[in-house]
Design a protein around this motif. Structure first.
Motif, PDB file in Angstrom:
ATOM      1  N   LEU A 170      -4.792 135.074 101.096  1.00  0.00           N
ATOM      2  CA  LEU A 170      -5.760 134.844 102.168  1.00  0.00           C
ATOM      3  C   LEU A 170      -5.237 133.775 103.121  1.00  0.00           C
ATOM      4  O   LEU A 170      -4.619 132.790 102.698  1.00  0.00           O
ATOM      5  CB  LEU A 170      -7.097 134.391 101.580  1.00  0.00           C
ATOM      6  CG  LEU A 170      -7.837 135.431 100.727  1.00  0.00           C
ATOM      7  CD1 LEU A 170      -9.025 134.790 100.032  1.00  0.00           C
ATOM      8  CD2 LEU A 170      -8.300 136.598 101.595  1.00  0.00           C
ATOM      9  N   THR A 171      -5.529 133.976 104.419  1.00  0.00           N
ATOM     10  CA  THR A 171      -5.032 133.035 105.420  1.00  0.00           C
ATOM     11  C   THR A 171      -6.136 132.469 106.309  1.00  0.00           C
ATOM     12  O   THR A 171      -5.847 131.671 107.202  1.00  0.00           O
ATOM     13  CB  THR A 171      -3.975 133.712 106.319  1.00  0.00           C
ATOM     14  OG1 THR A 171      -4.553 134.862 106.948  1.00  0.00           O
ATOM     15  CG2 THR A 171      -2.758 134.121 105.508  1.00  0.00           C
ATOM     16  N   SER A 172      -7.398 132.882 106.080  1.00  0.00           N
ATOM     17  CA  SER A 172      -8.494 132.328 106.875  1.00  0.00           C
ATOM     18  C   SER A 172      -9.800 132.492 106.116  1.00  0.00           C
ATOM     19  O   SER A 172      -9.926 133.369 105.252  1.00  0.00           O
ATOM     20  CB  SER A 172      -8.603 133.015 108.234  1.00  0.00           C
ATOM     21  OG  SER A 172      -9.336 134.229 108.135  1.00  0.00           O
ATOM     22  N   PRO A 173     -10.815 131.678 106.455  1.00  0.00           N
ATOM     23  CA  PRO A 173     -12.136 131.824 105.823  1.00  0.00           C
ATOM     24  C   PRO A 173     -12.858 133.090 106.260  1.00  0.00           C
ATOM     25  O   PRO A 173     -13.872 133.447 105.671  1.00  0.00           O
ATOM     26  CB  PRO A 173     -12.902 130.575 106.306  1.00  0.00           C
ATOM     27  CG  PRO A 173     -11.878 129.644 106.838  1.00  0.00           C
ATOM     28  CD  PRO A 173     -10.753 130.496 107.329  1.00  0.00           C
ATOM     29  N   GLU A 174     -12.341 133.778 107.294  1.00  0.00           N
ATOM     30  CA  GLU A 174     -12.978 135.003 107.783  1.00  0.00           C
ATOM     31  C   GLU A 174     -12.404 136.261 107.142  1.00  0.00           C
ATOM     32  O   GLU A 174     -12.752 137.369 107.539  1.00  0.00           O
ATOM     33  CB  GLU A 174     -12.825 135.093 109.304  1.00  0.00           C
ATOM     34  CG  GLU A 174     -13.621 134.066 110.094  1.00  0.00           C
ATOM     35  CD  GLU A 174     -12.964 132.688 110.027  1.00  0.00           C
ATOM     36  OE1 GLU A 174     -11.711 132.626 110.012  1.00  0.00           O
ATOM     37  OE2 GLU A 174     -13.712 131.694 109.964  1.00  0.00           O
ATOM     38  N   GLY A 175     -11.529 136.102 106.166  1.00  0.00           N
ATOM     39  CA  GLY A 175     -11.004 137.252 105.442  1.00  0.00           C
ATOM     40  C   GLY A 175      -9.647 137.738 105.882  1.00  0.00           C
ATOM     41  O   GLY A 175      -9.169 138.770 105.390  1.00  0.00           O
ATOM     42  N   HIS A 230      -6.671 146.998 109.589  1.00  0.00           N
ATOM     43  CA  HIS A 230      -5.812 146.700 110.730  1.00  0.00           C
ATOM     44  C   HIS A 230      -6.550 145.912 111.810  1.00  0.00           C
ATOM     45  O   HIS A 230      -5.899 145.307 112.669  1.00  0.00           O
ATOM     46  CB  HIS A 230      -5.290 148.000 111.353  1.00  0.00           C
ATOM     47  CG  HIS A 230      -4.316 148.736 110.484  1.00  0.00           C
ATOM     48  ND1 HIS A 230      -2.972 148.449 110.476  1.00  0.00           N
ATOM     49  CD2 HIS A 230      -4.489 149.742 109.602  1.00  0.00           C
ATOM     50  CE1 HIS A 230      -2.347 149.249 109.624  1.00  0.00           C
ATOM     51  NE2 HIS A 230      -3.250 150.043 109.080  1.00  0.00           N
ATOM     52  N   LEU A 231      -7.876 145.949 111.797  1.00  0.00           N
ATOM     53  CA  LEU A 231      -8.654 145.315 112.859  1.00  0.00           C
ATOM     54  C   LEU A 231      -8.914 143.862 112.494  1.00  0.00           C
ATOM     55  O   LEU A 231      -9.909 143.513 111.878  1.00  0.00           O
ATOM     56  CB  LEU A 231      -9.959 146.077 113.086  1.00  0.00           C
ATOM     57  CG  LEU A 231      -9.795 147.561 113.428  1.00  0.00           C
ATOM     58  CD1 LEU A 231     -11.137 148.175 113.797  1.00  0.00           C
ATOM     59  CD2 LEU A 231      -8.798 147.752 114.568  1.00  0.00           C
ATOM     60  N   PHE A 249       2.645 142.511 106.166  1.00  0.00           N
ATOM     61  CA  PHE A 249       1.494 143.099 106.852  1.00  0.00           C
ATOM     62  C   PHE A 249       0.393 142.058 106.973  1.00  0.00           C
ATOM     63  O   PHE A 249       0.065 141.372 106.002  1.00  0.00           O
ATOM     64  CB  PHE A 249       0.966 144.309 106.074  1.00  0.00           C
ATOM     65  CG  PHE A 249      -0.300 144.887 106.653  1.00  0.00           C
ATOM     66  CD1 PHE A 249      -0.257 145.660 107.787  1.00  0.00           C
ATOM     67  CD2 PHE A 249      -1.535 144.634 106.056  1.00  0.00           C
ATOM     68  CE1 PHE A 249      -1.420 146.183 108.339  1.00  0.00           C
ATOM     69  CE2 PHE A 249      -2.697 145.151 106.594  1.00  0.00           C
ATOM     70  CZ  PHE A 249      -2.647 145.935 107.737  1.00  0.00           C
ATOM     71  N   ASN A 250      -0.168 141.937 108.171  1.00  0.00           N
ATOM     72  CA  ASN A 250      -1.288 141.042 108.410  1.00  0.00           C
ATOM     73  C   ASN A 250      -2.552 141.867 108.585  1.00  0.00           C
ATOM     74  O   ASN A 250      -2.636 142.701 109.498  1.00  0.00           O
ATOM     75  CB  ASN A 250      -1.033 140.195 109.658  1.00  0.00           C
ATOM     76  CG  ASN A 250       0.139 139.258 109.496  1.00  0.00           C
ATOM     77  OD1 ASN A 250       0.199 138.517 108.522  1.00  0.00           O
ATOM     78  ND2 ASN A 250       1.077 139.299 110.415  1.00  0.00           N
ATOM     79  N   GLY A 251      -3.515 141.665 107.704  1.00  0.00           N
ATOM     80  CA  GLY A 251      -4.735 142.464 107.733  1.00  0.00           C
ATOM     81  C   GLY A 251      -5.975 141.604 107.599  1.00  0.00           C
ATOM     82  O   GLY A 251      -5.924 140.378 107.698  1.00  0.00           O
ATOM     83  N   ARG A 252      -7.103 142.284 107.366  1.00  0.00           N
ATOM     84  CA  ARG A 252      -8.369 141.556 107.239  1.00  0.00           C
ATOM     85  C   ARG A 252      -9.322 142.288 106.304  1.00  0.00           C
ATOM     86  O   ARG A 252      -9.501 143.510 106.431  1.00  0.00           O
ATOM     87  CB  ARG A 252      -9.025 141.389 108.613  1.00  0.00           C
ATOM     88  CG  ARG A 252     -10.291 140.529 108.592  1.00  0.00           C
ATOM     89  CD  ARG A 252     -10.859 140.367 109.990  1.00  0.00           C
ATOM     90  NE  ARG A 252     -12.009 139.469 109.997  1.00  0.00           N
ATOM     91  CZ  ARG A 252     -12.700 139.157 111.094  1.00  0.00           C
ATOM     92  NH1 ARG A 252     -12.342 139.678 112.267  1.00  0.00           N
ATOM     93  NH2 ARG A 252     -13.727 138.339 111.017  1.00  0.00           N
TER      94      ARG A 252
END
Length: 253
Positions: A186-191, A126-127, A216-219
């Motif tokens: 995946l939506t970014s190079p940062e995960g 979630h963060l 859900f948007n997660g990392r």
């Protein structure tokens, strides 16, 4: 709201945008069957220092872990920002305390308390913002006594993470079945990633069915960067463990 009421609510307004988390009974029904709560208790025991008797669970949700451990410790506190989740948790626990708060903006010492162990069972996804992760590390550090330990498990962001991953999981009881289709991209190079879910709920007694679509948007987190965040917060001993089991992070103050 029981699952029969969830089905009724969805069918009354089938096109309303929804979150999985607005239905805590559905959340509890599904996760109580797909997550290994016994393994979470074992992880807690692995994370905690010797002679631990005060446990803090961050992101406690509907309280399944609290209900399992509350008789084993002198003090158990669960913190979650969602009041509807805590309402279900109150039905499960007897002696554990519950606190409504955002755990990235809450510190036990602000309320005159410290803990031997703090855990976040899977909630790192979630963060999505670096500043929230940093706030978690700092507030957790301050919430622990000297020698206290924080532990969590997470999905690491590595080259093995597949873009466009799809899964299907199904659970059931004597009355209900719930099937979840999930597609993660995946939506970014940062995960960062987005997961699109389709839940199909069926009430066998009433022969009724409903479908819920949520996003859900997660990392996923880089293990080395995650460890550095906790070291920067002041933790002396930070260890990330990978293998066949979930990747874990343990940080000792």
């Amino acid at each position: 709201m029981c699952l029969a009421a969830v089905i009724e609510d969805v069918n009354e307004q089938p096109h309303r945008e929804r979150s999985f988390y607005e239905y805590p009974k559905l959340y509890d029904f599904f996760h109580s069957r797909v997550l290994d709560r016994t393994k979470q208790v074992s992880l807690l025991e692995h994370f905690e220092p010797d002679n631990a008797n005060r446990v803090l669970e961050l992101g406690c949700g509907t309280g399944p872990l609290l209900a399992r451990i509350e008789d084993e410790y002198d003090e158990v506190l669960g913190v979650d920002s969602d009041e509807s989740m805590l309402a279900v948790a109150r039905e499960k626990v007897t002696t554990a305390d519950l606190k409504r708060a955002d755990f990235t903006d809450w510190c036990a010492t602000d309320h005159g308390r410290t803990f031997d162990t703090a855990v976040l069972m899977g909630g790192l996804l979630h963060l999505t913002r670096d500043e929230d992760l940093q706030a978690l590390a700092v507030n957790t550090y301050d919430s622990l006594r000297e020698g206290g330990a924080f532990g969590t498990f997470f999905q690491p962001f590595t080259e093995d993470v597949a873009n466009g991953n799809r899964t299907v999981e199904a659970v059931e009881s004597e009355r209900y079945t719930v099937k979840r289709h999930a597609t993660t991209a995946l939506t970014s190079p940062e995960g960062h990633y987005t997961t699109t879910y389709l839940f199909t709920l069926r009430d066998k007694n009433r022969a009724s069915e409903a479908k819920i679509g949520t996003v859900f948007n997660g990392r996923f987190h880089d293990p080395d960067k995650l460890a550095d965040v906790f070291r920067s917060a002041g933790f002396d001993d930070v260890e990330v463990t990978t293998g066949d089991a979930p990747t874990t992070l343990r940080a000792v103050k």
